[in-house]
Scaffold this motif. Structure first.
Motif, PDB file in Angstrom:
ATOM      1  N   ARG A   7      19.900  -7.922  29.605  1.00 37.25           N
ATOM      2  CA  ARG A   7      21.499  -7.806  29.491  1.00 37.25           C
ATOM      3  C   ARG A   7      21.922  -7.066  28.439  1.00 37.25           C
ATOM      4  O   ARG A   7      21.774  -7.768  27.483  1.00 37.25           O
ATOM      5  N   ILE A   8      22.063  -6.085  28.218  1.00 39.99           N
ATOM      6  CA  ILE A   8      22.732  -5.448  27.114  1.00 39.99           C
ATOM      7  C   ILE A   8      24.521  -5.434  27.498  1.00 39.99           C
ATOM      8  O   ILE A   8      25.069  -4.867  28.298  1.00 39.99           O
ATOM      9  N   VAL A   9      24.924  -6.364  26.369  1.00 39.08           N
ATOM     10  CA  VAL A   9      26.601  -6.818  26.662  1.00 39.08           C
ATOM     11  C   VAL A   9      27.256  -6.412  25.497  1.00 39.08           C
ATOM     12  O   VAL A   9      27.244  -7.120  24.253  1.00 39.08           O
ATOM     13  N   HIS A  10      28.055  -5.280  25.493  1.00 38.01           N
ATOM     14  CA  HIS A  10      28.913  -4.758  24.422  1.00 38.01           C
ATOM     15  C   HIS A  10      30.113  -5.761  24.299  1.00 38.01           C
ATOM     16  O   HIS A  10      30.555  -6.258  25.332  1.00 38.01           O
ATOM     17  N   ALA A  11      30.911  -5.615  23.439  1.00 36.54           N
ATOM     18  CA  ALA A  11      32.161  -5.953  23.334  1.00 36.54           C
ATOM     19  C   ALA A  11      32.554  -7.424  23.464  1.00 36.54           C
ATOM     20  O   ALA A  11      33.136  -7.761  24.355  1.00 36.54           O
ATOM     21  N   CYS A  12      31.820  -8.178  22.529  1.00 37.57           N
ATOM     22  CA  CYS A  12      31.920  -9.768  23.002  1.00 37.57           C
ATOM     23  C   CYS A  12      32.874 -10.398  21.962  1.00 37.57           C
ATOM     24  O   CYS A  12      32.515 -11.494  21.457  1.00 37.57           O
ATOM     25  N   GLY A  13      33.679  -9.720  21.408  1.00 39.25           N
ATOM     26  CA  GLY A  13      34.859 -10.342  20.345  1.00 39.25           C
ATOM     27  C   GLY A  13      35.947 -10.166  20.864  1.00 39.25           C
ATOM     28  O   GLY A  13      36.239 -10.024  22.308  1.00 39.25           O
ATOM     29  N   PHE A  14      37.129 -10.191  19.916  1.00 41.76           N
ATOM     30  CA  PHE A  14      38.371  -9.955  20.371  1.00 41.76           C
ATOM     31  C   PHE A  14      38.475  -8.663  21.307  1.00 41.76           C
ATOM     32  O   PHE A  14      39.507  -8.347  22.106  1.00 41.76           O
ATOM     33  N   ASP A  15      37.637  -7.596  20.964  1.00 37.26           N
ATOM     34  CA  ASP A  15      37.346  -6.381  21.674  1.00 37.26           C
ATOM     35  C   ASP A  15      36.053  -6.728  22.418  1.00 37.26           C
ATOM     36  O   ASP A  15      35.102  -6.783  21.627  1.00 37.26           O
ATOM     37  N   SER A  16      36.054  -7.047  23.737  1.00 39.56           N
ATOM     38  CA  SER A  16      37.079  -7.057  24.707  1.00 39.56           C
ATOM     39  C   SER A  16      37.188  -8.211  25.499  1.00 39.56           C
ATOM     40  O   SER A  16      37.427  -8.049  26.740  1.00 39.56           O
ATOM     41  N   VAL A  17      36.744  -9.354  24.857  1.00 41.53           N
ATOM     42  CA  VAL A  17      36.547 -10.362  25.774  1.00 41.53           C
ATOM     43  C   VAL A  17      38.115 -11.036  26.666  1.00 41.53           C
ATOM     44  O   VAL A  17      38.119 -11.145  27.785  1.00 41.53           O
ATOM     45  N   PRO A  18      39.040 -11.092  25.677  1.00 38.47           N
ATOM     46  CA  PRO A  18      40.122 -11.521  26.350  1.00 38.47           C
ATOM     47  C   PRO A  18      40.610 -10.607  27.475  1.00 38.47           C
ATOM     48  O   PRO A  18      41.197 -10.653  28.381  1.00 38.47           O
ATOM     49  N   SER A  19      40.395  -9.179  27.219  1.00 33.16           N
ATOM     50  CA  SER A  19      40.922  -8.127  28.216  1.00 33.16           C
ATOM     51  C   SER A  19      40.036  -8.272  29.327  1.00 33.16           C
ATOM     52  O   SER A  19      40.483  -8.298  30.594  1.00 33.16           O
ATOM     53  N   ASP A  20      38.688  -8.317  29.216  1.00 35.32           N
ATOM     54  CA  ASP A  20      37.825  -8.190  30.342  1.00 35.32           C
ATOM     55  C   ASP A  20      37.743  -9.658  31.241  1.00 35.32           C
ATOM     56  O   ASP A  20      37.872  -9.436  32.460  1.00 35.32           O
ATOM     57  N   LEU A  21      37.981 -10.869  30.511  1.00 33.89           N
ATOM     58  CA  LEU A  21      37.905 -11.847  31.314  1.00 33.89           C
ATOM     59  C   LEU A  21      39.357 -12.337  31.945  1.00 33.89           C
ATOM     60  O   LEU A  21      39.450 -12.716  32.727  1.00 33.89           O
ATOM     61  N   GLY A  22      40.422 -11.608  31.343  1.00 36.69           N
ATOM     62  CA  GLY A  22      41.808 -11.642  31.788  1.00 36.69           C
ATOM     63  C   GLY A  22      41.851 -10.880  33.437  1.00 36.69           C
ATOM     64  O   GLY A  22      42.115 -11.519  34.311  1.00 36.69           O
ATOM     65  N   ALA A  23      41.352  -9.745  33.293  1.00 35.88           N
ATOM     66  CA  ALA A  23      41.140  -9.351  34.690  1.00 35.88           C
ATOM     67  C   ALA A  23      40.281  -9.791  35.461  1.00 35.88           C
ATOM     68  O   ALA A  23      40.618  -9.726  36.707  1.00 35.88           O
ATOM     69  N   TYR A  24      38.871 -10.297  35.270  1.00 35.27           N
ATOM     70  CA  TYR A  24      38.052 -10.747  35.931  1.00 35.27           C
ATOM     71  C   TYR A  24      38.488 -12.381  36.522  1.00 35.27           C
ATOM     72  O   TYR A  24      38.308 -12.426  37.828  1.00 35.27           O
ATOM     73  N   GLY A  25      39.382 -13.093  35.711  1.00 30.54           N
ATOM     74  CA  GLY A  25      40.043 -14.030  36.397  1.00 30.54           C
ATOM     75  C   GLY A  25      41.113 -13.757  37.383  1.00 30.54           C
ATOM     76  O   GLY A  25      41.098 -14.459  38.428  1.00 30.54           O
TER      77      GLY A  25
END
Length: 412
Positions: free
Chosen positions: A133-151
């Protein structure tokens, strides 16, 4: 589980690397097998000493981004490699290749669209075949953005409310400083933007939405602009004034659109980001225009060598960061709004204490690494170049909530 370590923190001698290692020393469950990696054993020893008793026996690994054989040896020993060594366009290619080849999960803090595109094209198929699993952007860029839409996607699905339509993340409040690593990444991107092929990737709203070797042509008019002023009420009737461009939207939006491409939020899904600068119409409009102009001037200055040299004298450098007191005073609140295909309105929210680019980012990166290492039975059965939402989804949301983040979704 046959690997020697659960997590290796690569770049532990850097400012954010040490913050992440400190978070793991404080928050990782007892028995978590962590190692620290970097170029200098002397500096690694000093970092380990500063981390306290729980880290006293953590092994040290000498590895260098300029010596690929050391990276190969490092990733073969661990389930997850957690790297803070950027700019990733300059230092990240050999490590992501090594991780994908070894079937080792990988998390980073990149905010560089061309690097993620490189990763998709060069190691996407390899990672899918090895199970990495290659997972980029695991800080403020872009966890709030990504989890916000996912939620929002998960809640609408659970409610039978249809698919997501136009979705906008709004930074309601934020206090913190841009990290030296982020500034250095912007320097590198500004330099590379002179290349026509790189520029076409940067300007493509769907630059990360396709598979290896399948760069999709994105119509810039089909998605919200990253630089436009936005009438707040057009996002949601509860908002007032004018919203300014958010300075990291040109990266975050591409990550969220990749999540949509992999999970399918709906045929009408469109995603943009903005920033609140006040609710008074005239004042917020002027402030938004100033922000937009400042962003344009700043990026232009970064791309012009003489002015970049002047900025380098005042902007933070890699390895630099604010004091612990300043980091503790930081915070952020982001809200993401959507209207579903059935006409129902929802809002997700993430609130956290700590400087977004430093303290809060160390929590998000650390918990991402822990989710990959310890929650494997909860993770989606997916491999390849993924996003935080696609790779970890509910597991990461639950971990961040347990770590003190306030994360919620409500129908409006």
């Amino acid at each position: 589980m046959s690997r020697e370590f659960d997590i290796v923190v690569f770049g532990a001698t850097g400012f954010v690397g040490e913050l992440t290692a400190r978070y793991l020393a404080d928050a990782a469950p007892s028995g978590t097998r962590v190692a620290l990696a970097g170029r200098s054993e002397v500096k690694l020893t000093a970092v380990r000493r500063r981390l306290g008793k729980r880290a006293a026996t953590w092994p040290l690994i000498v590895a260098d981004a300029d010596r690929p054989s050391t990276l190969d040896a490092m990733v073969a020993r661990t389930q997850v490699v957690c790297t803070t060594v950027g700019p990733y366009l300059r230092y990240g290619e050999a490590l992501v290749t090594a991780a994908a080849s070894a079937g080792t999960d990988y998390v980073d803090l990149t905010g560089e669209v061309p690097f993620v595109r490189y990763s998709i094209d060069k190691v996407g198929d390899t990672a899918a075949s090895t199970g990495a699993r290659i997972v980029h952007a695991c800080g403020f860029d872009s966890v709030p953005s990504d989890l916000g839409a996912y939620g929002l996607y998960r809640r609408a699905e659970a409610d039978g409310a249809g698919t997501l339509g136009t979705t906008t993340m709004v930074v309601i409040s934020m206090r913190g400083a841009a990290s030296g690593g982020t500034v250095d990444s912007i320097r590198v991107i500004a330099e590379q933007a002179h290349d026509a092929s790189t520029r076409s990737i940067l300007l493509n709203p769907q630059a990360l939405s396709s598979g290896p070797g399948e760069l999709a042509r994105g119509d810039r008019r089909a998605e919200p602009s990253d630089a436009a002023l936005v009438r707040a009420a057009s996002v949601d009737p509860s908002l007032r004034g004018t919203l300014a461009p958010f300075f990291m939207s040109s990266f975050n939006t591409r990550i969220v659109r990749r999540s949509n491409a992999l999970l399918d939020y709906g045929p009408a899904f469109r995603y943009g980001e903005a920033m609140s600068v006040g609710a008074v119409p005239i004042v917020s409009t002027i402030a938004s225009a100033v922000v937009a102009a400042g962003l344009g001037i700043g990026l232009g200055a970064m791309s012009f060598k003489p002015t970049r040299k002047l900025l380098d004298r005042v902007l933070p450098k890699p390895g630099e960061g604010p004091s612990e007191k300043a980091r503790d005073k930081g915070h952020f609140t982001v809200q993401t709004f959507t209207t579903t295909s059935s006409g129902r309105r929802y809002r997700s929210e993430m609130v956290a204490q700590g400087d977004p680019g430093y303290k809060a980012t160390a929590v998000m990166l650390g918990e991402s690494a822990l989710a990959l290492a310890l929650d494997r039975d909860r993770l989606p059965d997916r491999a390849g170049v993924l996003t935080p939402a696609v790779a970890m989804g509910d597991a990461l949301t639950d971990r961040l909530t347990a770590a003190g983040f306030a994360i919620s979704v409500r129908e409006l």
